[in-house]
Design an enzyme around this catalytic site. Structure first.
Site, PDB file in Angstrom:
ATOM      1  CG  HIS A  80      -7.733   1.922  -2.222  1.00 33.75           C
ATOM      2  ND1 HIS A  80      -7.379   3.050  -1.743  1.00 33.75           N
ATOM      3  CD2 HIS A  80      -7.321   2.261  -3.711  1.00 33.75           C
ATOM      4  CE1 HIS A  80      -6.990   4.089  -2.657  1.00 33.75           C
ATOM      5  NE2 HIS A  80      -6.909   3.309  -3.800  1.00 33.75           N
ATOM      6  CG  MET A 127      -0.567   1.457  -0.229  1.00 30.92           C
ATOM      7  SD  MET A 127       0.138   3.042   0.644  1.00 30.92           S
ATOM      8  CE  MET A 127      -1.273   3.705   1.235  1.00 30.92           C
ATOM      9  N   GLY A 180      -8.956   8.206   7.692  1.00 33.20           N
ATOM     10  CA  GLY A 180      -8.086   7.435   8.310  1.00 33.20           C
ATOM     11  C   GLY A 180      -7.783   8.053   9.540  1.00 33.20           C
ATOM     12  CG  ASP A 204      -8.887   6.937  -0.008  1.00 32.06           C
ATOM     13  OD1 ASP A 204      -8.672   7.268   1.122  1.00 32.06           O
ATOM     14  OD2 ASP A 204      -8.585   5.996  -0.622  1.00 32.06           O
ATOM     15  N   GLY A 205      -9.208  10.612   1.181  1.00 31.93           N
ATOM     16  CA  GLY A 205      -7.948  11.190   1.445  1.00 31.93           C
ATOM     17  C   GLY A 205      -8.118  12.678   2.223  1.00 31.93           C
ATOM     18  N   GLY A 262      -0.775   7.072  -1.270  1.00 31.15           N
ATOM     19  CA  GLY A 262       0.735   6.394  -0.683  1.00 31.15           C
ATOM     20  C   GLY A 262       0.705   6.595   0.893  1.00 31.15           C
ATOM     21  CG  PHE A 263       2.618   8.285   2.346  1.00 32.64           C
ATOM     22  CD1 PHE A 263       3.188   7.707   3.296  1.00 32.64           C
ATOM     23  CD2 PHE A 263       2.911   8.705   1.177  1.00 32.64           C
ATOM     24  CE1 PHE A 263       4.509   6.992   2.900  1.00 32.64           C
ATOM     25  CE2 PHE A 263       4.230   8.151   0.724  1.00 32.64           C
ATOM     26  CZ  PHE A 263       5.008   7.360   1.620  1.00 32.64           C
ATOM     27  N   GLY A 264      -1.371   8.124   4.564  1.00 35.39           N
ATOM     28  CA  GLY A 264      -2.555   8.785   5.397  1.00 35.39           C
ATOM     29  C   GLY A 264      -2.081  10.061   5.826  1.00 35.39           C
ATOM     30  N   GLY A 265      -2.969  10.892   6.491  1.00 30.89           N
ATOM     31  CA  GLY A 265      -2.819  12.163   7.003  1.00 30.89           C
ATOM     32  C   GLY A 265      -2.355  13.341   6.206  1.00 30.89           C
ATOM     33  CG  ASP A 311      -5.726   2.657   2.021  1.00 32.86           C
ATOM     34  OD1 ASP A 311      -6.173   2.827   1.035  1.00 32.86           O
ATOM     35  OD2 ASP A 311      -5.979   3.465   3.169  1.00 32.86           O
ATOM     36  CG  MET A 324      -7.086   8.090  -5.230  1.00 39.37           C
ATOM     37  SD  MET A 324      -7.507   7.194  -3.764  1.00 39.37           S
ATOM     38  CE  MET A 324      -6.424   8.039  -2.611  1.00 39.37           C
ATOM     39  CG  MET A 337      -3.554   2.885  -3.610  1.00 38.54           C
ATOM     40  SD  MET A 337      -3.326   3.588  -2.309  1.00 38.54           S
ATOM     41  CE  MET A 337      -4.133   2.628  -0.967  1.00 38.54           C
ATOM     42  CB  SER A 397      -8.342   4.430   5.992  1.00 39.48           C
ATOM     43  OG  SER A 397      -7.207   3.735   5.702  1.00 39.48           O
ATOM     44  CG  HIS A 399     -10.488   2.428   2.272  1.00 37.07           C
ATOM     45  ND1 HIS A 399     -11.181   2.384   1.250  1.00 37.07           N
ATOM     46  CD2 HIS A 399      -9.358   3.025   2.358  1.00 37.07           C
ATOM     47  CE1 HIS A 399     -10.187   2.891   0.267  1.00 37.07           C
ATOM     48  NE2 HIS A 399      -9.284   3.123   0.904  1.00 37.07           N
TER      49      HIS A 399
HETATM   50  C1  DX5 Z   1      -3.938   7.095   0.836  1.00 34.19           C
HETATM   51  C2  DX5 Z   1      -5.109   5.868   1.209  1.00 34.19           C
HETATM   52  C3  DX5 Z   1      -6.150   6.654   2.190  1.00 34.19           C
HETATM   53  C4  DX5 Z   1      -5.589   6.965   3.437  1.00 34.19           C
HETATM   54  C5  DX5 Z   1      -6.590   7.913   3.986  1.00 34.19           C
HETATM   55  O1  DX5 Z   1      -3.003   6.609  -0.208  1.00 34.19           O
HETATM   56  O2  DX5 Z   1      -5.635   5.396   0.192  1.00 34.19           O
HETATM   57  O3  DX5 Z   1      -7.153   5.594   2.199  1.00 34.19           O
HETATM   58  O4  DX5 Z   1      -5.745   5.927   4.506  1.00 34.19           O
HETATM   59  O5  DX5 Z   1      -6.083   8.562   5.061  1.00 34.19           O
HETATM   60  P1  DX5 Z   1      -6.444   9.823   5.647  1.00 34.19           P
HETATM   61  O6  DX5 Z   1      -7.775   9.893   5.831  1.00 34.19           O
HETATM   62  O7  DX5 Z   1      -5.521  10.004   7.058  1.00 34.19           O
HETATM   63  O8  DX5 Z   1      -5.822  10.930   4.614  1.00 34.19           O
HETATM   64 ZN    ZN Z   2      -7.586   4.263   0.265  1.00 33.63          ZN
END
Ligand code: DX5
Ligand code: ZN
Length: 218
Positions: free
Chosen positions: A65, A36, A196, A174-175, A141-144, A34, A136, A67, A7, A32
């Site tokens: 993707h 937002m 990601g 995803d996530g 909303g956020f990675g990590g 994202d 999901m 969002m 991602s 991927h």
């Molecule tokens: C979250 C995103 C994901 C995100 C995943 O809202 O849709 O695609 O980038 O990141 P990781 O793998 O770090 O959870």
């Molecule tokens: Zn995503």
């Protein structure tokens, strides 16, 4: 073969073009991306002009993707920018059938996603129109974030419904995918897994991608 889709959200934004090239060079086939909107999720990322700018940089499948609360009016621009897959959310405010039809009219593969609290049944009225399903495994909303492993149970439910209708639609999760849970996700039936932080956040991304790809296919 289950595939890992890095991602872009976890890439170094000061050098996105180079990041895309680097991640392609480790063997990535699906990137991927994202998007937002600050409404559907409490975060903002890229617009379609970013996808367009990154299109000439690589031949990877650009899996976009959305969002977004109102994706419908942006679909054409994301398609023209060079998206290969465009995914909208069952929880968005626009008419899902209109979104999926427009994605197809633009010559792009259509995906539909469910957030963690949404039942997989929400996908069922649209299965005939889907080339891609996104489950999901974190609140978007956020990675990590950490994976909500209970969401993986949805994959079997979706696959059973697809099979009963003679459909074979790839399911992506995803996530929170990492080296510790990638095998569990693969056993649960995920065909593709977004990663990601676990890829872009690694010192050795090639090694991280290889570990995850191997783990997804054990
Ligand atoms: C979250 C995103 C994901 C995100 C995943 O809202 O849709 O695609 O980038 O990141 P990781 O793998 O770090 O959870
Ligand atoms: Zn995503």
């Amino acid at each position: 073969m289950a595939k890992i889709a890095p991602s872009l959200l976890s890439a170094d934004f000061t050098r996105l073009g180079e990041e895309v090239k680097e991640i392609e060079s480790v063997g990535t086939e699906i990137l991927h991306i994202d998007i937002m909107d600050g409404h559907f999720v409490p975060n903002l990322t890229f617009g379609y002009s970013m996808v367009k700018a990154l299109r000439p940089v690589s031949d990877m499948i650009y899996d976009v993707h959305l969002m977004m609360t109102n994706p419908l009016s942006y679909i054409e621009n994301f398609a023209k920018a060079g998206s290969d897959i465009i995914t909208v959310h069952t929880e968005c405010d626009d008419d899902i059938n209109k979104c999926l039809d427009l994605i197809h009219k633009c010559g792009v593969k259509a995906g539909l996603s469910v957030k963690p609290k949404t039942s997989p049944d929400a996908l069922f009225p649209y299965l005939d129109k889907l080339e891609h399903i996104l489950v999901m495994t974190v609140e978007p909303g956020f990675g990590g974030q950490s994976m909500m492993t209970e969401c993986l149970d949805k994959i079997a439910v979706i696959k059973a419904e697809c099979a009963s209708r003679g459909l074979n639609i790839p399911v992506m999760i995803d996530g929170g995918v990492n080296a510790d849970n990638v095998q569990t996700a693969a056993r649960a039936g995920a065909d593709m897994m977004v990663a990601g932080n676990a890829v872009f956040g690694a010192k050795d991304r090639a090694a991280a991608f290889k570990t995850l790809s191997e783990g997804a296919n054990l």
